[in-house]
Write an enzyme that holds these catalytic residues in place. Structure first.
Site, PDB file in Angstrom:
ATOM      1  N   ASP A 158       0.823  -1.212   0.000  1.00 32.80           N
ATOM      2  CA  ASP A 158       0.000   0.000   0.000  1.00 32.80           C
ATOM      3  C   ASP A 158       0.860   1.268   0.000  1.00 32.80           C
ATOM      4  O   ASP A 158       1.784   1.394   0.807  1.00 32.80           O
ATOM      5  CB  ASP A 158      -0.882  -0.039   1.269  1.00 32.80           C
ATOM      6  CG  ASP A 158      -2.015   0.955   1.238  1.00 32.80           C
ATOM      7  OD1 ASP A 158      -1.896   1.987   0.567  1.00 32.80           O
ATOM      8  OD2 ASP A 158      -3.022   0.699   1.914  1.00 32.80           O
TER       9      ASP A 158
ATOM     10  N   HIS B 276      -0.518   4.593   0.041  1.00 36.07           N
ATOM     11  CA  HIS B 276      -1.263   5.800   0.443  1.00 36.07           C
ATOM     12  C   HIS B 276      -0.566   6.466   1.637  1.00 36.07           C
ATOM     13  O   HIS B 276      -0.557   5.916   2.737  1.00 36.07           O
ATOM     14  CB  HIS B 276      -2.705   5.427   0.813  1.00 36.07           C
ATOM     15  CG  HIS B 276      -3.512   4.956  -0.340  1.00 36.07           C
ATOM     16  ND1 HIS B 276      -3.578   3.631  -0.726  1.00 36.07           N
ATOM     17  CD2 HIS B 276      -4.293   5.648  -1.219  1.00 36.07           C
ATOM     18  CE1 HIS B 276      -4.370   3.523  -1.786  1.00 36.07           C
ATOM     19  NE2 HIS B 276      -4.816   4.729  -2.114  1.00 36.07           N
TER      20      HIS B 276
HETATM   21  C1  B12 Z   1      -5.198   9.755  -2.960  1.00 33.28           C
HETATM   22  C2  B12 Z   1      -5.601   8.320  -3.232  1.00 33.28           C
HETATM   23  C3  B12 Z   1      -4.713   7.538  -3.983  1.00 33.28           C
HETATM   24  C4  B12 Z   1      -3.351   8.026  -4.447  1.00 33.28           C
HETATM   25  C5  B12 Z   1      -2.363   7.894  -3.280  1.00 33.28           C
HETATM   26  C6  B12 Z   1      -1.276   8.957  -3.332  1.00 33.28           C
HETATM   27  C7  B12 Z   1      -0.369   8.848  -2.137  1.00 33.28           C
HETATM   28  N1  B12 Z   1       0.916   8.741  -2.390  1.00 33.28           N
HETATM   29  O1  B12 Z   1      -0.825   8.847  -0.992  1.00 33.28           O
HETATM   30  C8  B12 Z   1      -3.057   7.043  -5.626  1.00 33.28           C
HETATM   31  C9  B12 Z   1      -3.606   7.629  -6.918  1.00 33.28           C
HETATM   32  C10 B12 Z   1      -1.595   6.672  -5.851  1.00 33.28           C
HETATM   33  C11 B12 Z   1      -3.914   5.840  -5.228  1.00 33.28           C
HETATM   34  C12 B12 Z   1      -3.683   4.564  -5.667  1.00 33.28           C
HETATM   35  C13 B12 Z   1      -4.521   3.490  -5.381  1.00 33.28           C
HETATM   36  N2  B12 Z   1      -5.690   3.520  -4.743  1.00 33.28           N
HETATM   37 CO1  B12 Z   1      -6.284   5.077  -3.735  1.00 33.28          CO
HETATM   38  N3  B12 Z   1      -7.150   6.525  -2.972  1.00 33.28           N
HETATM   39  C14 B12 Z   1      -6.839   7.789  -2.732  1.00 33.28           C
HETATM   40  C15 B12 Z   1      -7.996   8.550  -2.036  1.00 33.28           C
HETATM   41  C16 B12 Z   1      -8.709   9.374  -3.114  1.00 33.28           C
HETATM   42  C17 B12 Z   1      -7.612   9.466  -0.880  1.00 33.28           C
HETATM   43  C18 B12 Z   1      -6.712   8.833   0.204  1.00 33.28           C
HETATM   44  C19 B12 Z   1      -6.233   9.939   1.115  1.00 33.28           C
HETATM   45  O2  B12 Z   1      -5.137  10.467   0.965  1.00 33.28           O
HETATM   46  N4  B12 Z   1      -7.115  10.363   2.081  1.00 33.28           N
HETATM   47  C20 B12 Z   1      -6.835  11.477   2.982  1.00 33.28           C
HETATM   48  C21 B12 Z   1      -6.261  10.965   4.310  1.00 33.28           C
HETATM   49  C22 B12 Z   1      -6.071  12.138   5.280  1.00 33.28           C
HETATM   50  O3  B12 Z   1      -7.207  10.091   4.878  1.00 33.28           O
HETATM   51  P1  B12 Z   1      -6.918   8.555   5.127  1.00 33.28           P
HETATM   52  O4  B12 Z   1      -5.836   8.079   4.230  1.00 33.28           O
HETATM   53  O5  B12 Z   1      -8.217   7.843   5.132  1.00 33.28           O
HETATM   54  O6  B12 Z   1      -6.309   8.526   6.621  1.00 33.28           O
HETATM   55  C23 B12 Z   1      -7.078   8.940   7.751  1.00 33.28           C
HETATM   56  C24 B12 Z   1      -7.926   7.814   8.357  1.00 33.28           C
HETATM   57  O7  B12 Z   1      -8.169   6.737   7.498  1.00 33.28           O
HETATM   58  C25 B12 Z   1      -7.182   7.399   9.577  1.00 33.28           C
HETATM   59  N5  B12 Z   1      -6.173   6.344   9.499  1.00 33.28           N
HETATM   60  C26 B12 Z   1      -5.502   5.847   8.450  1.00 33.28           C
HETATM   61  N6  B12 Z   1      -4.648   4.896   8.859  1.00 33.28           N
HETATM   62  C27 B12 Z   1      -4.763   4.800  10.187  1.00 33.28           C
HETATM   63  C28 B12 Z   1      -4.107   3.986  11.119  1.00 33.28           C
HETATM   64  C29 B12 Z   1      -4.434   4.101  12.465  1.00 33.28           C
HETATM   65  C30 B12 Z   1      -3.761   3.214  13.474  1.00 33.28           C
HETATM   66  C31 B12 Z   1      -5.417   5.056  12.884  1.00 33.28           C
HETATM   67  C32 B12 Z   1      -5.749   5.197  14.315  1.00 33.28           C
HETATM   68  C33 B12 Z   1      -6.069   5.847  11.956  1.00 33.28           C
HETATM   69  C34 B12 Z   1      -5.737   5.719  10.628  1.00 33.28           C
HETATM   70  O8  B12 Z   1      -6.525   8.577   9.994  1.00 33.28           O
HETATM   71  C35 B12 Z   1      -6.090   9.298   8.834  1.00 33.28           C
HETATM   72  C36 B12 Z   1      -6.036  10.769   9.165  1.00 33.28           C
HETATM   73  O9  B12 Z   1      -7.324  11.248   9.503  1.00 33.28           O
HETATM   74  C37 B12 Z   1      -8.863   7.359  -1.502  1.00 33.28           C
HETATM   75  C38 B12 Z   1     -10.370   7.626  -1.399  1.00 33.28           C
HETATM   76  C39 B12 Z   1     -10.713   8.312  -0.116  1.00 33.28           C
HETATM   77  N7  B12 Z   1     -11.519   9.317  -0.226  1.00 33.28           N
HETATM   78  O10 B12 Z   1     -10.250   7.918   0.961  1.00 33.28           O
HETATM   79  C40 B12 Z   1      -8.544   6.263  -2.512  1.00 33.28           C
HETATM   80  C41 B12 Z   1      -8.629   4.765  -2.112  1.00 33.28           C
HETATM   81  C42 B12 Z   1      -8.031   4.578  -0.712  1.00 33.28           C
HETATM   82  N8  B12 Z   1      -7.789   4.098  -3.099  1.00 33.28           N
HETATM   83  C43 B12 Z   1      -8.270   2.982  -3.455  1.00 33.28           C
HETATM   84  C44 B12 Z   1      -7.654   2.086  -4.385  1.00 33.28           C
HETATM   85  C45 B12 Z   1      -8.428   0.845  -4.763  1.00 33.28           C
HETATM   86  C46 B12 Z   1      -6.398   2.358  -4.917  1.00 33.28           C
HETATM   87  C47 B12 Z   1      -5.607   1.469  -5.897  1.00 33.28           C
HETATM   88  C48 B12 Z   1      -5.584  -0.024  -5.560  1.00 33.28           C
HETATM   89  C49 B12 Z   1      -6.190   1.745  -7.292  1.00 33.28           C
HETATM   90  C50 B12 Z   1      -5.604   0.887  -8.397  1.00 33.28           C
HETATM   91  N9  B12 Z   1      -6.390  -0.065  -8.845  1.00 33.28           N
HETATM   92  O11 B12 Z   1      -4.470   1.081  -8.779  1.00 33.28           O
HETATM   93  C51 B12 Z   1      -4.195   2.100  -5.839  1.00 33.28           C
HETATM   94  C52 B12 Z   1      -3.287   1.415  -4.780  1.00 33.28           C
HETATM   95  C53 B12 Z   1      -1.854   1.762  -4.997  1.00 33.28           C
HETATM   96  C54 B12 Z   1      -1.041   1.318  -3.820  1.00 33.28           C
HETATM   97  N10 B12 Z   1      -0.013   0.487  -4.066  1.00 33.28           N
HETATM   98  O12 B12 Z   1      -1.299   1.702  -2.700  1.00 33.28           O
HETATM   99  C55 B12 Z   1      -9.587   2.672  -2.766  1.00 33.28           C
HETATM  100  C56 B12 Z   1      -9.482   1.576  -1.696  1.00 33.28           C
HETATM  101  C57 B12 Z   1     -10.718   0.678  -1.773  1.00 33.28           C
HETATM  102  C58 B12 Z   1     -10.937  -0.199  -0.606  1.00 33.28           C
HETATM  103  N11 B12 Z   1     -10.168  -0.190   0.472  1.00 33.28           N
HETATM  104  O13 B12 Z   1     -11.894  -0.893  -0.682  1.00 33.28           O
HETATM  105  C59 B12 Z   1     -10.046   4.055  -2.272  1.00 33.28           C
HETATM  106  C60 B12 Z   1     -10.883   4.036  -0.981  1.00 33.28           C
HETATM  107  C61 B12 Z   1     -10.857   4.711  -3.434  1.00 33.28           C
HETATM  108  C62 B12 Z   1     -12.188   4.047  -3.656  1.00 33.28           C
HETATM  109  N12 B12 Z   1     -13.269   4.561  -3.125  1.00 33.28           N
HETATM  110  O14 B12 Z   1     -12.243   3.022  -4.286  1.00 33.28           O
HETATM  111  N13 B12 Z   1      -4.888   6.226  -4.391  1.00 33.28           N
END
Ligand code: B12
Length: 149
Positions: free
Chosen positions: A13, A15
Site C-alpha cells: 500500500d 497511500h
Molecule cells: C489519494 C488516493 C490515492 C493516491 C495515493 C497517493 C499517495 N501517495 O498517498 C493514488 C492515486 C496513488 C492511489 C492509488 C490506489 N488507490 Co487510492 N485513494 C486515494 C484517495 C482518493 C484518498 C486517500 C487519502 O489520501 N485520504 C486522505 C487521508 C487524510 O485520509 P486517510 O488516508 O483515510 O487517513 C485517515 C484515516 O483513514 C485514519 N487512518 C488511516 N490509517 C490509520 C491507522 C491508524 C492506526 C489510525 C488510528 C487511523 C488511521 O486517519 C487518517 C487521518 O485522519 C482514496 C479515497 C478516499 N476518499 O479515501 C482512494 C482509495 C483509498 N484508493 C483505493 C484504491 C483501490 C487504490 C488502488 C488499488 C487503485 C488501483 N487499482 O491502482 C491504488 C493502490 C496503490 C497502492 N499500491 O497503494 C480505494 C481503496 C478501496 C478499498 N479499500 O476498498 C479508495 C478508498 C478509493 C475508492 N473509493 O475506491 N490512491
C-alpha cells in the site's frame, strides 16, 4: 516519560497522506513517532518496535488488502516476545462492509483497537493516552475525546 510509537502503511500500500497527518498530530501531542512510511513489511514493523523499545505499533492500510497483509502479524510479535499495543486503521475492507464486522475480524487477528477511515487523529491520541496511561497536557484537559474503537 515520552512514549514511542511505530507508524507505517503495511504491505504494498502506497497511500501516504493519512500517516503523514497522524505523524504530525502524534508528534504534536508529545509522542516520539518513528514513521516507517508506506509499503512497510511485517518484519520491518516488528524490527522497528524491537529496536526502539516501542510502546505501540500503529498500522495503516487504505487499499483494501489489510486482512491478507496482517495475517500472522501478531504471531511474529509474540515470537520475539514484544509487549506492544497494536492499532490498525484506515480503509480496511474492500467496498462498504459493516464496520463492526471488520472491527471484529481485526480484533480476532490480534489488534487491540481498530479504527475506520473517518477517524480523527485526536481519537487515536485519546486512545493511546488511555491505553498507555498518559495524562494529556494541562491545556488539553478540558477537551474530552471518547473512543469507541
Ligand atoms: C489519494 C488516493 C490515492 C493516491 C495515493 C497517493 C499517495 N501517495 O498517498 C493514488 C492515486 C496513488 C492511489 C492509488 C490506489 N488507490 Co487510492 N485513494 C486515494 C484517495 C482518493 C484518498 C486517500 C487519502 O489520501 N485520504 C486522505 C487521508 C487524510 O485520509 P486517510 O488516508 O483515510 O487517513 C485517515 C484515516 O483513514 C485514519 N487512518 C488511516 N490509517 C490509520 C491507522 C491508524 C492506526 C489510525 C488510528 C487511523 C488511521 O486517519 C487518517 C487521518 O485522519 C482514496 C479515497 C478516499 N476518499 O479515501 C482512494 C482509495 C483509498 N484508493 C483505493 C484504491 C483501490 C487504490 C488502488 C488499488 C487503485 C488501483 N487499482 O491502482 C491504488 C493502490 C496503490 C497502492 N499500491 O497503494 C480505494 C481503496 C478501496 C478499498 N479499500 O476498498 C479508495 C478508498 C478509493 C475508492 N473509493 O475506491 N490512491
Amino acid at each position: 516519560m515520552t512514549k514511542t510509537v511505530i507508524l507505517g502503511v503495511i504491505g504494498s500500500d502506497a497511500h501516504v497522506v493519512g500517516i503523514t497527518i497522524l505523524e504530525q498530530a502524534l508528534s504534536a501531542a508529545g509522542f516520539d513517532v518513528k514513521n516507517l512510511g508506506v509499503q512497510t513489511s511485517q518484519e520491518e514493523f516488528v524490527e522497528a518496535a524491537s529496536a526502539h523499545d516501542a510502546e505501540a505499533v500503529l498500522v495503516s492500510s487504505l487499499y483494501g488488502h489489510a486482512e491478507q497483509d496482517c495475517q500472522g502479524f501478531h504471531e511474529r510479535i509474540l515470537e520475539v516476545d514484544l509487549d506492544v499495543l497494536t492499532y490498525i486503521g484506515g480503509n480496511l475492507a474492500v467496498g462498504q462492509d459493516d464496520f463492526e464486522e471488520t472491527r471484529a475480524k481485526f480484533r480476532k487477528l490480534g489488534f487491540d483497537r481498530v479504527f475506520d477511515s473517518e477517524t480523527d487523529p485526536e481519537d487515536a491520541i485519546a486512545a493511546l493516552r488511555a491505553d498507555l496511561d498518559v495524562r494529556p497536557p494541562e491545556e488539553e484537559r478540558d477537551e474530552r475525546h471518547t473512543v469507541s474503537a
